[in-house]
Design an enzyme around this catalytic site. Structure first.
Site, PDB file in Angstrom:
ATOM      1  N   CYS A  22     -43.443   1.811 -20.484  1.00 54.92           N
ATOM      2  CA  CYS A  22     -44.487   1.219 -19.633  1.00 54.92           C
ATOM      3  C   CYS A  22     -43.948   0.183 -18.651  1.00 54.92           C
ATOM      4  CB  CYS A  22     -45.582   0.602 -20.498  1.00 54.92           C
ATOM      5  SG  CYS A  22     -45.100  -0.928 -21.318  1.00 54.92           S
ATOM      6  N   CYS A  54     -39.594  -2.379 -21.832  1.00 55.99           N
ATOM      7  CA  CYS A  54     -40.018  -1.145 -22.480  1.00 55.99           C
ATOM      8  C   CYS A  54     -39.903  -0.018 -21.452  1.00 55.99           C
ATOM      9  CB  CYS A  54     -41.468  -1.267 -22.942  1.00 55.99           C
ATOM     10  SG  CYS A  54     -42.175   0.300 -23.476  1.00 55.99           S
ATOM     11  N   CYS A  71     -33.357 -10.898 -27.581  1.00 57.80           N
ATOM     12  CA  CYS A  71     -34.221 -12.061 -27.739  1.00 57.80           C
ATOM     13  C   CYS A  71     -35.571 -11.694 -27.113  1.00 57.80           C
ATOM     14  CB  CYS A  71     -33.566 -13.229 -27.012  1.00 57.80           C
ATOM     15  SG  CYS A  71     -34.440 -14.761 -27.185  1.00 57.80           S
ATOM     16  N   CYS A  79     -47.985  -0.707 -24.692  1.00 60.81           N
ATOM     17  CA  CYS A  79     -48.182   0.747 -24.740  1.00 60.81           C
ATOM     18  C   CYS A  79     -48.050   1.348 -26.135  1.00 60.81           C
ATOM     19  CB  CYS A  79     -47.219   1.441 -23.785  1.00 60.81           C
ATOM     20  SG  CYS A  79     -45.522   1.482 -24.388  1.00 60.81           S
ATOM     21  N   CYS A  92     -44.235  -1.906 -28.792  1.00 60.92           N
ATOM     22  CA  CYS A  92     -44.561  -2.544 -27.522  1.00 60.92           C
ATOM     23  C   CYS A  92     -46.033  -2.939 -27.567  1.00 60.92           C
ATOM     24  CB  CYS A  92     -44.304  -1.582 -26.366  1.00 60.92           C
ATOM     25  SG  CYS A  92     -44.874  -2.209 -24.774  1.00 60.92           S
TER      26      CYS A  92
END
Ligand code: FE
Length: 159
Positions: free
Chosen positions: A128, A125, A148, A79, A76
């Site tokens: 976060c 995510c 995607c 984070c 990510c």
């Protein structure tokens, strides 16, 4: 008869409560990396903020990873949580990095998205709450899924 009715009401109520609880759990359960929007603005670039926090989409074929096939993991961008790995990445020809699976279902939130007059499943995510992209049903085996993902939302780390 009366007892049956009471039992039925209690039963229905508990089902209702349970489904409500599940719904809440599905909606949002972030944690470690919760930050205020002001804090995110300081940490992220303008483009990252637009995609990760405002659920924007980068233009296809412009991102860093749509045509990137090195071995490693994708974290990510907000984070640092590891979310995808190169083994599950494939060329979907759509201009965005695509994966048939995340590294761990528990690291991802999948949520109905009815924006732009269509129904899609948004992918975030879980750590976060950052917007990553969408997941579609037209992916390859073994899952048949296509995550995607915006390049802006992830960061590659070589293995
Ligand atoms: Fe994150």
């Amino acid at each position: 008869m009366k007892l049956k009715t009471v039992a039925l009401i209690i039963f229905s109520l508990s089902i209702l409560l349970l489904s409500q609880e599940n719904k809440n759990r599905k909606d949002f359960k972030l944690n470690k990396s919760y930050k205020t929007e002001e804090e995110w603005k300081k940490i992220l670039t303008e483009e990252q903020y637009y995609v990760l926090r405002e659920k924007g989409t980068e233009r296809p074929f412009t991102g860093k990873y749509w045509n990137h096939f090195e071995k490693g993991v994708y974290k990510c961008a907000a984070c640092g949580e590891v979310l995808f790995e190169s083994e599950t990445k494939f060329d979907a020809g759509c201009g965005w990095p695509s994966f048939y699976e995340s590294i761990d279902k528990n690291k991802i939130i999948e949520k109905d998205d009815f924006s732009f007059g269509m129904h899609r499943i948004e992918v975030m995510c879980k750590n976060c709450g950052g917007h990553l992209g969408h997941v579609f049903n037209d992916g390859p085996k073994p899952t048949g899924l296509r995550y995607c993902i915006n390049s802006v939302s992830i960061k590659f780390e070589k293995k």
